[in-house]
Design an enzyme around this catalytic site. Sequence first.
Site, PDB file in Angstrom:
ATOM      1  N   THR A   1      55.850  50.194  60.854  1.00 48.61           N
ATOM      2  CA  THR A   1      56.916  51.188  61.018  1.00 48.61           C
ATOM      3  C   THR A   1      56.953  51.787  62.418  1.00 48.61           C
ATOM      4  O   THR A   1      57.863  52.533  62.745  1.00 48.61           O
ATOM      5  CB  THR A   1      56.754  52.329  59.993  1.00 48.61           C
ATOM      6  OG1 THR A   1      55.490  52.971  60.208  1.00 48.61           O
ATOM      7  CG2 THR A   1      56.835  51.813  58.567  1.00 48.61           C
ATOM      8  N   CYS A   2      55.992  51.442  63.257  1.00 52.09           N
ATOM      9  CA  CYS A   2      55.865  52.024  64.584  1.00 52.09           C
ATOM     10  C   CYS A   2      56.661  51.203  65.608  1.00 52.09           C
ATOM     11  O   CYS A   2      56.439  50.000  65.761  1.00 52.09           O
ATOM     12  CB  CYS A   2      54.387  52.074  64.976  1.00 52.09           C
ATOM     13  SG  CYS A   2      54.080  52.538  66.687  1.00 52.09           S
TER      14      CYS A   2
END
Length: 116
Positions: free
Chosen positions: A9-10
Amino acid sequence: MIDLICSRTCTTCRKAVALLDGKGIEYRYRDYVKNPLSEAEIREVLGHLGLRPRDVLRTKDRAFQELALTGEEPDAQLIAAMAQHPTLLQRPIGVLGDRAVVGRPPERLLELVAGS
């Protein structure tokens, strides 16, 4: 081969993956949210980084606020918190042998393969 400690998700982690893929650099991806590092692994990574837990602590992470951390806690307490709440650990981190870098910006990961 670089061990890449990341989170899907980064945004910075996605950029790191794209950079390594684009350069044809082999890596082993570890989503540290789905497969958290143990306290021993965190200590080992910190040793390779040459940093203390507070140096890689994400102070803007929700868990930082929820746990009422200040960053001044003893190293053992911060490491335990990072093991229980992996998102407290800065990412991406690349490890190659006994060297490691925090990939912020992602281009820092190239330091691991420079000259090898």
